[in-house]
Enzyme design. Structure first.
Site, PDB file in Angstrom:
ATOM      1  N   ASN A   6      13.314  -3.667   0.868  1.00 51.43           N
ATOM      2  CA  ASN A   6      11.864  -3.919   0.049  1.00 51.43           C
ATOM      3  C   ASN A   6      10.854  -4.033   0.967  1.00 51.43           C
ATOM      4  O   ASN A   6       9.956  -3.297   0.777  1.00 51.43           O
ATOM      5  CB  ASN A   6      12.099  -5.557  -0.679  1.00 51.43           C
ATOM      6  CG  ASN A   6      12.655  -5.388  -1.912  1.00 51.43           C
ATOM      7  OD1 ASN A   6      13.671  -4.279  -2.269  1.00 51.43           O
ATOM      8  ND2 ASN A   6      12.371  -6.049  -2.691  1.00 51.43           N
ATOM      9  N   SER A  42      10.327  -3.895 -10.916  1.00 50.73           N
ATOM     10  CA  SER A  42      10.000  -5.160  -9.980  1.00 50.73           C
ATOM     11  C   SER A  42       9.922  -4.467  -8.678  1.00 50.73           C
ATOM     12  O   SER A  42      10.213  -3.504  -8.309  1.00 50.73           O
ATOM     13  CB  SER A  42      11.167  -6.183  -9.892  1.00 50.73           C
ATOM     14  OG  SER A  42      12.394  -5.428  -9.789  1.00 50.73           O
ATOM     15  N   CYS A  43       9.255  -5.451  -7.709  1.00 54.23           N
ATOM     16  CA  CYS A  43       8.930  -5.217  -6.010  1.00 54.23           C
ATOM     17  C   CYS A  43      10.250  -4.491  -5.492  1.00 54.23           C
ATOM     18  O   CYS A  43      11.524  -4.815  -5.648  1.00 54.23           O
ATOM     19  CB  CYS A  43       8.672  -6.317  -5.660  1.00 54.23           C
ATOM     20  SG  CYS A  43       8.600  -6.252  -3.869  1.00 54.23           S
ATOM     21  N   PRO A  44       9.979  -3.233  -4.970  1.00 48.10           N
ATOM     22  CA  PRO A  44       8.564  -2.941  -4.385  1.00 48.10           C
ATOM     23  C   PRO A  44       8.490  -1.644  -5.187  1.00 48.10           C
ATOM     24  O   PRO A  44       7.577  -0.931  -4.919  1.00 48.10           O
ATOM     25  CB  PRO A  44       9.133  -2.142  -3.073  1.00 48.10           C
ATOM     26  CG  PRO A  44      10.699  -1.786  -3.339  1.00 48.10           C
ATOM     27  CD  PRO A  44      11.271  -2.924  -4.153  1.00 48.10           C
TER      28      PRO A  44
END
Lengths: 131, 75
Positions: free
Chosen positions: A22, B13-15
């Site tokens: 992420n 959702s992230c990212p």
């Protein structure tokens, strides 16, 4: 201001994978030059088979439902996304030797290197992160 | 407000909202406007931070029934 983000991935669980990928994809999408050094259990995160079945921490298995509900991308999808965005993957040669692994065990397009390879990249990176 | 391109990043959702926004803005020319719709609450802070990092500009932001819409002008 540094335009590089250097990441060390040294753990091989599912949570570790999300933390690493992420941050890496978000940084790459923000025009940063990103390199991840995968060492010890961190090699799991780019292992062709391993990355499809990364373990949850003991006692955290109930989060599986939350992952599904939050529509979080699967790790192989994040790996592909990271590479597409130009994130450099460096696998630790020493750990590979210890574990009897070769580049064929990992996703395409990785580099293999030692600590100095990473340190050279990281010397002017900000932030440098360890997971 | 008029935009040159619409991006539907709802439910992601992230990212992913950031990654998709980056890819979409790469297809635009300087001065053109991207309209992004998201439902990820994290994007409320992330999109402005990403816009600032890239030197782009948020022309408008609105929220309706959990859907957040940004109009981003490419630098």
């Amino acid at each position: 201001m540094s335009n590089k983000v250097a990441i060390i991935a040294s753990n091989g669980g599912l949570f570790d994978a999300y933390k690493v990928f992420n941050i890496a994809t978000a940084a790459a999408a923000t025009e940063k030059e990103v390199a991840i050094f995968f060492t010890f259990e961190g090699l799991n995160l780019i292992h062709k088979q391993g990355m499809h079945a990364l373990p949850m921490p003991a006692g955290a298995e109930h989060y599986a439902e939350g992952f599904a509900k939050a529509n979080v991308p699967a790790i192989p999808q994040l790996v592909e996304m990271a590479q597409e965005l130009g994130v450099k993957f460096i696998a630790c040669q020493m750990t590979m030797d210890v574990m009897g692994l070769t580049t064929d065990d990992f996703v395409e397009g990785i580099e293999v290197g030692g600590a100095v390879t990473f340190l050279e990249f990281a010397k002017d990176a900000a932030p440098s992160l360890t997971f | 407000m008029k935009s040159n391109l619409q991006l539907d990043a709802k439910g992601l959702s992230c990212p992913m909202p950031i990654v998709k926004t980056k890819k979409a803005i790469d297809t635009l020319a300087s001065g053109e406007i991207l309209e992004v719709q998201v439902t990820d609450k994290g994007a409320l802070a992330d999109i402005p931070a990403w816009v600032k990092a890239g030197g782009h500009a948020i022309l408008d932001k609105s929220e309706d029934a959990g859907v957040i819409t940004f109009f981003i002008q490419k630098a």
